[in-house]
Design an enzyme around this catalytic site. Structure first.
Site, PDB file in Angstrom:
ATOM      1  N   SER A 248      72.749  31.423 -45.556  1.00  0.00           N
ATOM      2  CA  SER A 248      71.766  30.369 -45.286  1.00  0.00           C
ATOM      3  C   SER A 248      70.964  30.035 -46.532  1.00  0.00           C
ATOM      4  CB  SER A 248      70.833  30.789 -44.154  1.00  0.00           C
ATOM      5  OG  SER A 248      70.169  31.981 -44.481  1.00  0.00           O
TER       6      SER A 248
ATOM      7  N   GLU B  13      74.194  26.667 -43.767  1.00  0.00           N
ATOM      8  CA  GLU B  13      73.850  26.840 -42.344  1.00  0.00           C
ATOM      9  C   GLU B  13      72.750  25.915 -41.810  1.00  0.00           C
ATOM     10  OE1 GLU B  13      73.362  31.028 -41.304  1.00  0.00           O
ATOM     11  OE2 GLU B  13      74.819  31.653 -42.804  1.00  0.00           O
TER      12      GLU B  13
ATOM     13  N   TRP C 295      72.367  41.249 -29.737  1.00  0.00           N
ATOM     14  CA  TRP C 295      71.198  40.368 -29.697  1.00  0.00           C
ATOM     15  C   TRP C 295      71.160  39.485 -28.465  1.00  0.00           C
ATOM     16  CZ3 TRP C 295      70.816  39.079 -35.679  1.00  0.00           C
ATOM     17  CH2 TRP C 295      70.119  40.131 -36.298  1.00  0.00           C
TER      18      TRP C 295
ATOM     19  N   ASP D 170      79.372  38.034 -40.071  1.00  0.00           N
ATOM     20  CA  ASP D 170      78.127  38.804 -40.186  1.00  0.00           C
ATOM     21  C   ASP D 170      77.985  39.828 -39.077  1.00  0.00           C
ATOM     22  OD1 ASP D 170      77.004  37.589 -42.453  1.00  0.00           O
ATOM     23  OD2 ASP D 170      76.327  35.874 -41.271  1.00  0.00           O
TER      24      ASP D 170
ATOM     25  N   HIS E  93      78.583  41.155 -43.571  1.00  0.00           N
ATOM     26  CA  HIS E  93      77.248  41.386 -44.128  1.00  0.00           C
ATOM     27  C   HIS E  93      76.426  42.208 -43.140  1.00  0.00           C
ATOM     28  CE1 HIS E  93      73.214  40.772 -45.641  1.00  0.00           C
ATOM     29  NE2 HIS E  93      72.874  40.248 -44.484  1.00  0.00           N
TER      30      HIS E  93
ATOM     31  N   GLU F 119      72.413  45.618 -47.794  1.00  0.00           N
ATOM     32  CA  GLU F 119      71.096  45.806 -48.397  1.00  0.00           C
ATOM     33  C   GLU F 119      70.974  47.155 -49.115  1.00  0.00           C
ATOM     34  OE1 GLU F 119      67.781  44.954 -45.850  1.00  0.00           O
ATOM     35  OE2 GLU F 119      66.835  46.771 -46.577  1.00  0.00           O
TER      36      GLU F 119
ATOM     37  N   HIS G 190      63.153  39.408 -48.848  1.00  0.00           N
ATOM     38  CA  HIS G 190      62.102  39.430 -47.825  1.00  0.00           C
ATOM     39  C   HIS G 190      60.720  39.181 -48.407  1.00  0.00           C
ATOM     40  CE1 HIS G 190      65.617  41.629 -46.418  1.00  0.00           C
ATOM     41  NE2 HIS G 190      65.333  41.091 -45.257  1.00  0.00           N
TER      42      HIS G 190
END
Ligand code: GLN
Ligand code: ZN
Length: 778
Positions: free
Chosen positions: A458, A509, A586, A624, A666, A690, A719
């Protein structure tokens, strides 16, 4: 209540959602933070919400003109931000950087940061999507109890004529979830314990009006097989520290219930039964092994708060089967010592179905749902029938529940033989060739350099973009205008990426509101509510998709946008999908089919999409799995099983990719150190992951156990708005090169850029590409 024979409770919940039917709390909080609402407006909204929620609890069920309710209303389940934070604050556990702040200013400083210091960390509450504020404890700090907030709410409930029960996080859970900044855990514990016991002392003063003070202590840490020994906690009288503390608590003359949830707590139940607490709360939904504790409970004098109504799901309970669970329990524990309870706080479910009739959920499906408010009536109804059988009074409500369950079981929406058969007969579960062979072909076809640069998918979600999507959804913007707007954004993204010199591009995205919702909306088996919000943290709420039926993907979901983006450039355009495990984790998932089966249905839908993408000429596809880690079970004994089907599902979704099609995945937000081998077993050609925020912990793992496939450990933290310098990124790349060869490494940020601004993204990516040039030059 000390004599269960005469005055025992029968019904219970562990807390009610506080955000409000129409997210009133969210709205007033955000207005308050923006300086647009006063403290007294905030307090008065909070008071109204509490009163409203208590009224619902006390009048949960209307039958034949009679109102029946729960035996208590919950006090202190309300919070302006988070209950763990509330307890920290009530114990005076305030980091030094905020020591001069108090009241609401101090409270919100811990939660959200303040000019005098950064906020405390936030992390997930066990395996839910609720986040708590992590308390910081230190041997240098002093703690002082202040129960005035809880006492005020208790009196509020009394004044309205309710019988209150206080919900409080248990000392062990609080302590185990805290971060100890300085000092030996056992020494810090002593200080916190003494403040906690003072807090109970203060609460015990509520007895003065002749009230019975009932406190339900939540100790979910006990389902992790909590061992007080690891903190060096001991009991001065010998024996378990847990027994010691709960005996001290009960000595203060309160009625204590200790509840665990989200799994069984067998080991700790034994200890609790040996204390003087009044009741023990167990989760009989996710903690089947709790049944093994029934004999011991029967032998004790404890009252069992039996968590049988699911506090985390949204489906109408099958009350007949719940009744048989209760009857099974009652064969061992006397009925008059069984309380019908929710499995955990109802915080994890939306407020009420009321109002959804005018939304998008078909009425048949709506009849299968039960949110917090509806669950209250399920508990009361179930209790009535458990004690008295089905009577003329309860008959129609009971029949209605039966019908809803029957319609759900029989509906073609929940049973699509074609989909079931396809899952049964999945033939392709692996890629055609091994990684070594695939990567050689891919390197040849794709021709990207070592240390190839890319992003996670994104690009900044600007206010204009949000307005475009919203306007289109509402029908205020025409399809052609919408398409034009999205395409313009894609053009901008492509031009920028070419200019800055990235190797593998993304389309940005712009058409996606959310990485799960976007796919759910295009697949069969999902519905989206109008108002089923659940608190995620503070004032933030999420509205998870609802998977009610068999899942299929009727037509391509992303091909048009990706092929359009590819048409704009001669560089490689990466296709972008959300993986099956993340879509599952989710969403609110149906409870009438195993999670494994649902996940595999989604996996097949994603496989179909990958196939369409590669047939349309897309050469790299990212799948993802941002929430892969989130699905991990709380108890070690269940981990293997989760890993088995989660892994299998991911591999089913990507097995269709030809050798020459490169699959990326990811993952974000979590600690991967212990599961790196599982991640490797996903067999993605490339993973971006990460590392920056975890202090490069992962690099040590790469060094010690290695990693077989290609990998892009994020070289900077997206972040924060901070722009990383070239030197800093060079240093990070060099650190990576110490543990992994350049042929294996990709260079990328650590997550998607949608939350950032263009002013931050542009220079950051420019510096990233520049840093790679510097490193390549040597
Ligand atoms: N592709 C998604 C993005 O870039 C991934 C988001 C995530 O990892 N949470 O936004
Ligand atoms: Zn991410």
């Amino acid at each position: 209540m000390s004599n269960p024979q005469t005055n025992f409770p029968r019904t219970n919940i562990l807390g009610f959602p506080r955000i409000g039917q129409n997210r009133e709390l969210k709205k007033v909080l955000e207005a308050y933070w923006a300086g647009k609402a006063s403290e007294s407006e905030l307090q008065s909204t909070a008071k109204d919400l509490r009163a409203k929620h208590w009224k619902l609890q006390a009048g949960a069920l209307q039958i034949n003109g009679n109102t029946k309710g729960l035996d208590f209303v919950c006090v202190n389940d309300f919070s302006f931000y988070d209950n763990v934070l509330d307890l920290a604050y009530a114990l005076g556990a305030k980091p030094k950087r905020f020591e001069n702040l108090d009241g609401l200013e101090g409270y919100f400083a811990l939660a959200r940061g303040h000019k005098s210091g950064v906020a405390c960390e936030m992390t997930k509450w066990f395996n839910t999507n609720y986040h708590y504020v992590v308390p910081e404890l230190s041997i240098d700090d002093s703690y002082r109890a202040d129960a005035s907030g809880i006492i005020a709410q208790y009196k509020e409930a009394l004044a309205l004529g309710y019988k209150p029960k206080i919900n409080l996080i248990g000392l062990f859970t609080f302590f185990a979830l805290s971060k100890i900044q300085k000092g030996e855990p056992a020494e810090v514990f002593k200080k916190v314990k003494s403040a906690y016991l003072d807090l109970i002392d203060e609460l015990a003063t509520l007895k003065s009006g002749g009230n019975e003070v009932i406190i339900e202590f939540s100790e979910p840490i006990f389902v992790r097989g909590f061992d007080a020994g690891i903190f060096g906690l001991e009991c001065s009288k010998g024996g378990s520290a847990i027994k010691c503390i709960y005996d001290s608590i009960t000595e203060k003359g309160i009625t204590a219930i200790v509840s665990t949830f989200f799994e069984h707590s067998k080991e700790l139940t034994e200890i609790l039964l040996d204390t003087k607490i009044y009741g023990i709360g167990l989760d009989f939904l996710t903690g089947a092994k709790n049944f093994d504790s029934l004999e011991a409970i029967a032998k004790s004098d404890k009252v069992l708060f039996a968590g049988v109504i699911d506090g985390r799901n949204i489906w109408v309970a099958n009350l007949e089967s719940k009744l048989s669970t209760l009857e099974q329990i009652a064969k061992i524990v006397p009925k008059e010592r069984i309380v019908v309870s929710s499995s955990c706080s109802l915080l994890h479910t939306p407020f009420s179905k009321e109002g959804e009739e005018s939304g998008k959920i078909p009425s048949e499906i709506l009849s299968w749902l039960s949110f917090a408010r509806e669950k209250l009536s399920e508990i009361v109804l179930l209790n009535e029938v458990f004690r008295n059988g089905v009577t003329s009074e309860t008959k129609s409500a009971w029949e209605q529940n039966k019908e809803a369950n029957l319609s759900r079981a029989k509906s073609t929406k929940t049973n699509n033989p074609k989909i079931r058969e396809r899952v049964e007969k999945i033939a392709k579960k692996e890629r055609d060739s091994e990684f070594k062979k695939r990567i050689a072909i891919q390197r040849e076809v794709l021709g990207y350099p070592d240390l190839a640069t890319t992003t996670i998918g994104s690009f900044p979600q600007t206010p204009e973009l949000r307005a475009l999507r919203l306007g289109y959804k509402k029908g205020e913007i025409s399809p052609s205008e919408y398409e034009k707007g999205i395409k313009e954004y894609i053009i901008d993204c492509v031009r920028f990426q070419e200019e800055v010199g990235l190797d593998v591009l993304v389309h940005g995205e712009p058409e996606r509101n959310d990485m799960v919702e976007y796919f759910g909306e295009q697949m069969e088996g999902f519905v989206f509510s109008k108002n089923a919000w659940v608190q995620s943290y503070g004032s933030r709420c999420v509205k998870p998709p609802i998977i009610y039926g068999d899942v299929a993907r009727p037509k391509a979901m992303t091909v048009e946008w990706i092929t359009y983006a590819q048409s704009l450039t001669s560089k490689i355009m990466k296709g972008m999908l959300t993986g099956p495990v993340t879509i599952l984790n989710w969403s609110f998932v149906r409870d009438d089919l195993s999670r494994e089966a649902v996940c595999k249905q989604i996996a097949l839908g994603i496989a179909d999409e990958i196939n369409d993408l590669q047939n349309a000429g897309v050469k790299i596809i990212q799948v993802d799995e941002a929430a892969f880690k989130e699905g991990y079970p709380l108890r070690a004994e269940n981990i293997k099983e989760y890993e088995r089907w989660a892994l299998e599902s991911f591999k089913i979704s990507t097995a269709v990719a030809k050798d020459a099609t490169q699959i990326h995945t990811h993952m974000c937000y979590s600690e991967f150190n212990d599961i790196i081998k599982t991640i490797e077993a996903l067999d993605a050609d490339v993973i971006s992951i990460e590392t920056a925020r975890s202090g490069n912990e992962l690099l040590k793992v790469f060094k010690s156990v290695g990693y077989a496939n290609e990998v892009g450990p994020g070289v900077y933290d997206i972040h924060s708005p901070r722009i990383p310098s070239v030197e800093e990124i060079v240093a990070q790349i060099k650190a990576l090169l110490e543990v992994l060869p350049k042929e294996q490494l990709w260079i990328n940020p650590d997550c998607g850029l949608k939350t950032r601004k263009w002013e931050e993204v542009k220079p950051s990516l420019k510096n990233m590409v520049e840093a790679v040039k510097v490193v390549r030059k040597g």
